[in-house]
Design a protein around this motif. Sequence first.
Motif, PDB file in Angstrom:
ATOM      1  N   ILE A  77       0.817  -1.218   0.000  1.00 50.67           N
ATOM      2  CA  ILE A  77       0.000   0.000   0.000  1.00 50.67           C
ATOM      3  C   ILE A  77       0.853   1.272   0.000  1.00 50.67           C
ATOM      4  CG2 ILE A  77      -1.894  -1.189   1.149  1.00 50.67           C
ATOM      5  CD1 ILE A  77      -1.114   0.254   3.735  1.00 50.67           C
ATOM      6  N   GLY A  78       2.181   1.119   0.079  1.00 50.12           N
ATOM      7  CA  GLY A  78       3.073   2.264  -0.021  1.00 50.12           C
ATOM      8  C   GLY A  78       3.128   3.151   1.203  1.00 50.12           C
ATOM      9  N   VAL A  79       3.091   2.549   2.391  1.00 49.83           N
ATOM     10  CA  VAL A  79       3.212   3.311   3.628  1.00 49.83           C
ATOM     11  C   VAL A  79       4.346   2.712   4.459  1.00 49.83           C
ATOM     12  CG1 VAL A  79       0.762   3.905   3.657  1.00 49.83           C
ATOM     13  CG2 VAL A  79       1.563   1.907   4.929  1.00 49.83           C
ATOM     14  N   PRO A  80       4.959   3.498   5.349  1.00 45.83           N
ATOM     15  CA  PRO A  80       6.023   2.947   6.196  1.00 45.83           C
ATOM     16  C   PRO A  80       5.461   1.932   7.186  1.00 45.83           C
ATOM     17  CG  PRO A  80       5.485   5.183   6.868  1.00 45.83           C
ATOM     18  CD  PRO A  80       4.760   4.949   5.582  1.00 45.83           C
ATOM     19  N   MET A  81       6.332   1.107   7.752  1.00 43.04           N
ATOM     20  CA  MET A  81       5.915   0.091   8.718  1.00 43.04           C
ATOM     21  C   MET A  81       5.210   0.698   9.923  1.00 43.04           C
ATOM     22  SD  MET A  81       6.693  -3.289   8.333  1.00 43.04           S
ATOM     23  CE  MET A  81       7.326  -3.912   9.883  1.00 43.04           C
ATOM     24  N   SER A  82       5.612   1.912  10.300  1.00 44.62           N
ATOM     25  CA  SER A  82       4.994   2.574  11.452  1.00 44.62           C
ATOM     26  C   SER A  82       3.525   2.913  11.195  1.00 44.62           C
ATOM     27  CB  SER A  82       5.764   3.848  11.806  1.00 44.62           C
ATOM     28  OG  SER A  82       5.797   4.729  10.688  1.00 44.62           O
ATOM     29  N   GLY A  83       3.111   2.865   9.929  1.00 51.17           N
ATOM     30  CA  GLY A  83       1.736   3.182   9.582  1.00 51.17           C
ATOM     31  C   GLY A  83       0.863   1.949   9.416  1.00 51.17           C
ATOM     32  N   VAL A  84       1.366   0.786   9.899  1.00 51.01           N
ATOM     33  CA  VAL A  84       0.639  -0.475   9.757  1.00 51.01           C
ATOM     34  C   VAL A  84       0.430  -1.095  11.136  1.00 51.01           C
ATOM     35  CG1 VAL A  84       0.753  -2.829   8.829  1.00 51.01           C
ATOM     36  CG2 VAL A  84       1.528  -0.910   7.443  1.00 51.01           C
ATOM     37  N   ARG A  85      -0.764  -1.655  11.352  1.00 56.18           N
ATOM     38  CA  ARG A  85      -1.067  -2.348  12.596  1.00 56.18           C
ATOM     39  C   ARG A  85      -1.584  -3.740  12.289  1.00 56.18           C
ATOM     40  NH1 ARG A  85      -7.008  -0.156  13.588  1.00 56.18           N
ATOM     41  NH2 ARG A  85      -6.818  -0.933  15.702  1.00 56.18           N
ATOM     42  N   LEU A  86      -1.474  -4.630  13.267  1.00 60.78           N
ATOM     43  CA  LEU A  86      -1.972  -5.994  13.127  1.00 60.78           C
ATOM     44  C   LEU A  86      -3.302  -6.149  13.850  1.00 60.78           C
ATOM     45  CD1 LEU A  86       1.273  -8.103  13.664  1.00 60.78           C
ATOM     46  CD2 LEU A  86       0.042  -7.762  11.523  1.00 60.78           C
ATOM     47  N   VAL A  87      -4.222  -6.871  13.249  1.00 67.39           N
ATOM     48  CA  VAL A  87      -5.567  -7.048  13.788  1.00 67.39           C
ATOM     49  C   VAL A  87      -5.955  -8.520  13.656  1.00 67.39           C
ATOM     50  CG1 VAL A  87      -8.002  -6.437  13.488  1.00 67.39           C
ATOM     51  CG2 VAL A  87      -6.244  -4.703  13.164  1.00 67.39           C
ATOM     52  N   VAL A  88      -6.651  -9.051  14.678  1.00 67.38           N
ATOM     53  CA  VAL A  88      -7.226 -10.398  14.579  1.00 67.38           C
ATOM     54  C   VAL A  88      -8.550 -10.282  13.848  1.00 67.38           C
ATOM     55  CG1 VAL A  88      -8.256 -12.305  15.860  1.00 67.38           C
ATOM     56  CG2 VAL A  88      -6.104 -11.333  16.631  1.00 67.38           C
ATOM     57  N   GLY A  89      -8.686 -11.003  12.752  1.00 68.54           N
ATOM     58  CA  GLY A  89      -9.885 -10.907  11.935  1.00 68.54           C
ATOM     59  C   GLY A  89     -10.949 -11.915  12.329  1.00 68.54           C
ATOM     60  N   THR A  90     -12.137 -11.701  11.832  1.00 66.45           N
ATOM     61  CA  THR A  90     -13.246 -12.632  12.003  1.00 66.45           C
ATOM     62  C   THR A  90     -13.567 -13.230  10.640  1.00 66.45           C
ATOM     63  OG1 THR A  90     -15.064 -11.097  11.498  1.00 66.45           O
ATOM     64  CG2 THR A  90     -14.155 -11.032  13.733  1.00 66.45           C
ATOM     65  N   PRO A  91     -14.298 -14.329  10.604  1.00 66.63           N
ATOM     66  CA  PRO A  91     -14.650 -14.939   9.309  1.00 66.63           C
ATOM     67  C   PRO A  91     -15.437 -14.005   8.395  1.00 66.63           C
ATOM     68  CG  PRO A  91     -15.047 -16.471  11.106  1.00 66.63           C
ATOM     69  CD  PRO A  91     -14.718 -15.136  11.735  1.00 66.63           C
ATOM     70  N   ARG A  92     -16.039 -12.954   8.952  1.00 65.03           N
ATOM     71  CA  ARG A  92     -16.843 -12.036   8.136  1.00 65.03           C
ATOM     72  C   ARG A  92     -15.985 -10.981   7.443  1.00 65.03           C
ATOM     73  NH1 ARG A  92     -19.312 -12.447  13.027  1.00 65.03           N
ATOM     74  NH2 ARG A  92     -18.528 -10.415  13.676  1.00 65.03           N
ATOM     75  N   ASP A  93     -14.727 -10.842   7.851  1.00 60.60           N
ATOM     76  CA  ASP A  93     -13.883  -9.789   7.309  1.00 60.60           C
ATOM     77  C   ASP A  93     -13.373 -10.133   5.919  1.00 60.60           C
ATOM     78  OD1 ASP A  93     -13.938  -7.989   9.506  1.00 60.60           O
ATOM     79  OD2 ASP A  93     -12.587  -9.316  10.591  1.00 60.60           O
ATOM     80  N   SER A  94     -13.468  -9.158   5.023  1.00 60.25           N
ATOM     81  CA  SER A  94     -12.975  -9.373   3.659  1.00 60.25           C
ATOM     82  C   SER A  94     -11.456  -9.438   3.616  1.00 60.25           C
ATOM     83  CB  SER A  94     -13.459  -8.232   2.746  1.00 60.25           C
ATOM     84  OG  SER A  94     -12.997  -6.978   3.223  1.00 60.25           O
ATOM     85  N   TYR A  95     -10.799  -8.928   4.687  1.00 58.17           N
ATOM     86  CA  TYR A  95      -9.336  -8.906   4.707  1.00 58.17           C
ATOM     87  C   TYR A  95      -8.733 -10.266   5.022  1.00 58.17           C
ATOM     88  CZ  TYR A  95     -10.520  -3.991   5.563  1.00 58.17           C
ATOM     89  OH  TYR A  95     -11.051  -2.747   5.506  1.00 58.17           O
ATOM     90  N   VAL A  96      -9.540 -11.171   5.590  1.00 55.71           N
ATOM     91  CA  VAL A  96      -9.003 -12.415   6.125  1.00 55.71           C
ATOM     92  C   VAL A  96      -8.262 -13.251   5.088  1.00 55.71           C
ATOM     93  CG1 VAL A  96      -9.709 -14.650   7.060  1.00 55.71           C
ATOM     94  CG2 VAL A  96     -10.580 -12.555   8.070  1.00 55.71           C
ATOM     95  N   ASP A  97      -8.715 -13.249   3.840  1.00 56.83           N
ATOM     96  CA  ASP A  97      -8.083 -14.065   2.803  1.00 56.83           C
ATOM     97  C   ASP A  97      -6.613 -13.724   2.607  1.00 56.83           C
ATOM     98  OD1 ASP A  97     -10.405 -15.426   2.375  1.00 56.83           O
ATOM     99  OD2 ASP A  97     -11.049 -14.192   0.682  1.00 56.83           O
TER     100      ASP A  97
END
Length: 201
Positions: A77-97
Amino acid sequence: MEELGSTLLQGKVPAEWLSVSYPSLKSLGSYIKDLKARVSFFQGWQKGDEPSMFWLPGFFNPKALVVGSMQNYSLKIGVPMSGVRLVVGTPRDSYVDSGLCVYGLHLEGASWDQSLCSINEAKPGVPYYEMPELTIFALEVGGAYQDDWYSCPLYNSPDRKKSLCSSCNLSNYIVSIDIKCHESPEYWIKRGAAFVCQTEE
């Protein structure tokens, strides 16, 4: 040799072994079982394709795997590492794949509500709650998922000391992962809630 034999009879892992091993707080029996599981996991990976799910506690340096997924996303996405966070997803999240599927973690100071995919009160007499399989994915800071999330620290071992071993310079703290909470994040900070890769047993 006498000292080695005495240590083994006490059910402890000899210091000579730990000097060339991954850090561990386990007793001798649990250590041997864990070592065999690690060998089996990586032999399976070596003989086949990349696993769809990763046994995170089985890695000597779990941080490399987790931070690597953050780095891949930050480059994407073109951002520094400091601009990224980790999240636990749920089965409903489109990001999970596109997330990192892991298993083998434990939650200290709390338990887990699988139906709501959120942190919950600790179970009586259960110091380390065995977590189900989780999908961890990276998100840009300032994007979705803002409120009611606890930044849960992930440690290699529950003693939470700064360094696991002086010879390998391996930090006990790995990374923090945002998880859904129904109380304030401060509530869980006071309880010392944290993910751990290894327990004593």
